[in-house]
Write a protein that holds these residues in place. Structure first.
Motif, PDB file in Angstrom:
ATOM      1  N   LYS A  90       0.831  -1.204   0.000  1.00  0.00           N
ATOM      2  CA  LYS A  90       0.000   0.000   0.000  1.00  0.00           C
ATOM      3  C   LYS A  90       0.868   1.257   0.000  1.00  0.00           C
ATOM      4  CE  LYS A  90      -3.754  -2.258   2.550  1.00  0.00           C
ATOM      5  NZ  LYS A  90      -4.518  -2.270   3.816  1.00  0.00           N
ATOM      6  N   SER A  91       1.879   1.282   0.883  1.00  0.00           N
ATOM      7  CA  SER A  91       2.780   2.437   0.930  1.00  0.00           C
ATOM      8  C   SER A  91       3.544   2.585  -0.376  1.00  0.00           C
ATOM      9  CB  SER A  91       3.760   2.285   2.096  1.00  0.00           C
ATOM     10  OG  SER A  91       3.090   2.065   3.314  1.00  0.00           O
ATOM     11  N   ASP A  93       2.698   1.637  -3.450  1.00  0.00           N
ATOM     12  CA  ASP A  93       1.851   2.150  -4.530  1.00  0.00           C
ATOM     13  C   ASP A  93       1.613   3.656  -4.389  1.00  0.00           C
ATOM     14  OD1 ASP A  93       1.720  -0.378  -5.557  1.00  0.00           O
ATOM     15  OD2 ASP A  93      -0.225  -0.862  -4.675  1.00  0.00           O
ATOM     16  N   GLY A  94       1.425   4.111  -3.146  1.00  0.00           N
ATOM     17  CA  GLY A  94       1.240   5.536  -2.939  1.00  0.00           C
ATOM     18  C   GLY A  94       2.461   6.349  -3.301  1.00  0.00           C
ATOM     19  N   HIS A 391      -5.216  11.834  -3.948  1.00  0.00           N
ATOM     20  CA  HIS A 391      -5.427  10.397  -3.729  1.00  0.00           C
ATOM     21  C   HIS A 391      -4.176   9.732  -3.158  1.00  0.00           C
ATOM     22  CE1 HIS A 391      -6.638   6.257  -4.416  1.00  0.00           C
ATOM     23  NE2 HIS A 391      -5.551   6.071  -5.118  1.00  0.00           N
ATOM     24  N   PHE A 392      -3.032   9.966  -3.769  1.00  0.00           N
ATOM     25  CA  PHE A 392      -1.823   9.270  -3.329  1.00  0.00           C
ATOM     26  C   PHE A 392      -1.338   9.784  -1.980  1.00  0.00           C
ATOM     27  CE2 PHE A 392      -1.644   8.952  -8.023  1.00  0.00           C
ATOM     28  CZ  PHE A 392      -1.723   7.578  -8.111  1.00  0.00           C
ATOM     29  N   ASN A 394      -3.341  10.769   0.441  1.00  0.00           N
ATOM     30  CA  ASN A 394      -4.204  10.085   1.410  1.00  0.00           C
ATOM     31  C   ASN A 394      -3.829   8.623   1.558  1.00  0.00           C
ATOM     32  OD1 ASN A 394      -5.631  12.465   1.731  1.00  0.00           O
ATOM     33  ND2 ASN A 394      -7.156  11.953   0.190  1.00  0.00           N
ATOM     34  N   THR A 395      -3.432   7.994   0.450  1.00  0.00           N
ATOM     35  CA  THR A 395      -3.000   6.594   0.531  1.00  0.00           C
ATOM     36  C   THR A 395      -1.767   6.448   1.399  1.00  0.00           C
ATOM     37  OG1 THR A 395      -3.894   6.155  -1.682  1.00  0.00           O
ATOM     38  CG2 THR A 395      -2.266   4.604  -0.825  1.00  0.00           C
ATOM     39  N   ASP A 398      -2.739   7.008   5.104  1.00  0.00           N
ATOM     40  CA  ASP A 398      -3.438   5.835   5.642  1.00  0.00           C
ATOM     41  C   ASP A 398      -2.481   4.682   5.886  1.00  0.00           C
ATOM     42  OD1 ASP A 398      -5.729   7.332   5.456  1.00  0.00           O
ATOM     43  OD2 ASP A 398      -6.388   6.428   3.573  1.00  0.00           O
ATOM     44  N   SER A 399      -1.559   4.462   4.971  1.00  0.00           N
ATOM     45  CA  SER A 399      -0.596   3.371   5.146  1.00  0.00           C
ATOM     46  C   SER A 399       0.317   3.632   6.337  1.00  0.00           C
ATOM     47  CB  SER A 399       0.229   3.194   3.872  1.00  0.00           C
ATOM     48  OG  SER A 399       1.018   4.351   3.625  1.00  0.00           O
TER      49      SER A 399
END
Length: 496
Positions: A90-91, A93-94, A391-392, A394-395, A398-399
């Protein structure tokens, strides 16, 4: 055996866990201090800079994110814990998405030219040019392994089919020629062969003549100084050869020292690069094994959670729904429809005020407010659509929050093999179990409400005083039955 392998896996996993931690700490530093999409202070600071300073800031941010990307990519590639790998992904990809956004910003700041010079930024950061190399994530190839293997098999089949057609002797129009042209080619080849043979014969004859001359000269001089001359010539030849060999060795060492030549290869027994490849191959096998165990655990723990926690969930949901429809009947005088129809969500305060203002404006004279409305519409059209949320960013936030809550302070000293965590597996499958239980509860409550509604309608349909008394008695009984789950269950069993 197995314990030693697990200990080594834990030791190496600690290295990649530390690398993951360093990457996440650096990531939150960039988000809180430097990234304008995440930090209001950084946004206001960047707006006060000129174009050159803004380019330098975004270039520094790009390099920092590139370093974080390298750490997270290596950690994801070598981590064997299946749940950790999902959180690292997840991290990762962000960060990759934010890197692409920053590159677009750099291209825009550079006047639309996709090639820009970052030498000054590298000098300020005291980094080498190899930092700017963007490696291809290994998981891109690994995730598409099956597709690539099928493509290779297809290519092999096409090549074999083409080779079989060539073996069948299909005519090639490019090699067709007549007899005269073929004879000319044969004559040219034969004359060339004969010329090479004569040249070799002349060369061998000259070498024989030279050797004979040297032999006759040596016989005429005599054998008085023969041994001393031979020893002198041998010494000169040996010393020259040794000096040339030592000079070549020194030259090779100097080229390796200054980085102009590769170092000599290590022996296979002690080559650290070979051991590194072997270790990575073993870790890949462990990844596959732990991933298979994790997928099996998801299925097994789903059944366990459904059997152990499902009855409690079901009872709690049933009590909540029964309390709801009892209150509804007391308030409305009838049973509600189930499942209830969706109610429109209330508008926020600003939206509600805007709606009220629009309603008040509609009551006014449209001719007086026509010009004002036209001006407002023009201003709204000039503003354009609102910007999309980052978007990224926030990703990545969150991660980081997920890593901080789940892994930062988790004690894994006993998990030497780095297998999945059973409690985390149960937490992941619990929402699915709740959805299944909720569907079952909805079905039961719908059937229960339908039976109660039918009895209530039958009681209301009777006429006369006796019917009214029975209806009132039935209404009281329905309240008692609804408040008591045991009576409802008994009535359902009788109806069944």
């Amino acid at each position: 055996g197995r314990s030693a392998v697990s200990f080594l896996a834990a030791m190496s996993s600690a290295t990649f866990d530390l690398q993951w931690k360093e990457g996440m700490v650096e990531l939150i530093d960039q988000l809180e201090l430097c990234d304008p999409q995440s930090s209001a202070a950084a946004r206001s600071r960047i707006e006060s800079l000129d174009a050159t300073e803004q380019f330098q800031h975004f270039a520094t941010l790009y390099i920092r994110y590139l370093q974080i990307f390298r750490r997270l990519e290596e950690s994801y590639d070598q981590t064997v814990h299946p749940q950790k790998r999902r959180d690292v992904r997840k991290s990762l990809d962000g960060v990759i998405g934010r890197l692409l956004e920053l590159r677009e910003v750099l291209v825009e700041k550079n006047g639309g030219v996709p090639f820009f010079n970052l030498d000054e930024v590298l000098v300020d950061l005291k980094l080498g040019p190899e930092v700017l190399e963007v490696p291809v994530p290994k998981y891109i190839v690994e995730d598409q392994g099956r597709t690539l293997a099928e493509r290779e098999r297809l290519l092999d089949a096409l090549l074999k089919r083409h080779a079989s057609r060539d073996e069948q002797g299909e005519e090639d129009p490019a090699v067709q020629m007549d007899i005269d042209e073929a004879l000319k080619i044969i004559q040219a080849n034969e004359r060339g062969r004969q010329g090479q043979q004569r040249a070799e014969g002349v060369k061998a004859a000259r070498e024989r003549e030279a050797w004979e001359e040297r032999r006759r000269a040596a016989e005429e001089e005599g054998d008085e100084d023969g041994p001393e001359a031979a020893a002198t010539s041998l010494q000169a030849a040996w010393r020259g050869s040794a000096s040339r060999r030592a000079t070549a060795l020194m030259r090779d060492e100097e080229l390796v020292f200054i980085g102009m030549a590769p170092p000599p290869p290590f022996p296979k027994e002690g080559d650290p690069r070979l051991r590194e490849r072997q270790t990575k191959a073993r870790r890949k096998q462990m990844q596959m094994q732990h991933e298979a165990e994790y997928r099996d655990a998801l299925v097994a723990q789903d059944a366990v959670v459904y059997e152990t926690e499902g009855p409690d969930m079901k009872e709690e949901m049933m009590d909540q729904l029964r309390d709801w429809y009892i209150r509804y009947r007391e308030r409305e005088g009838k049973f509600p429809d189930f499942p209830p129809e969706e109610v429109e969500k209330p508008m926020p305060g600003d939206a509600a005020e805007g709606a009220e203002e629009k309603g008040a404006d509609a009551k006014k004279d449209p001719k007086k407010d026509g010009k004002k409305d036209g001006k407002k519409g023009a201003e709204d059209d000039g503003e354009g659509p609102p910007p999309l949320p980052p978007h990224f960013i926030n990703t990545m936030k969150d991660s980081y929050q997920e890593w901080s809550d789940k892994w930062q302070h988790r004690d894994e000293r006993l998990n030497f093999a780095q297998r999945h965590d059973v409690e985390l597996v149960r937490q992941s499958v619990r929402p699915d179990v709740e959805l299944r239980v909720r569907a079952e509860v909805n079905e039961l409550i719908g059937r229960e409400l339908q039976n109660l509604q039918e009895e209530f309608e039958r009681a209301q349909g009777k006429k006369g005083k006796k019917g009214m008394q029975m209806a009132s008695t039935l209404g009281t009984g329905l309240n008692v039955a609804a408040a008591s789950p045991t009576l409802v269950q008994l009535r359902e069993s009788q109806a069944a």
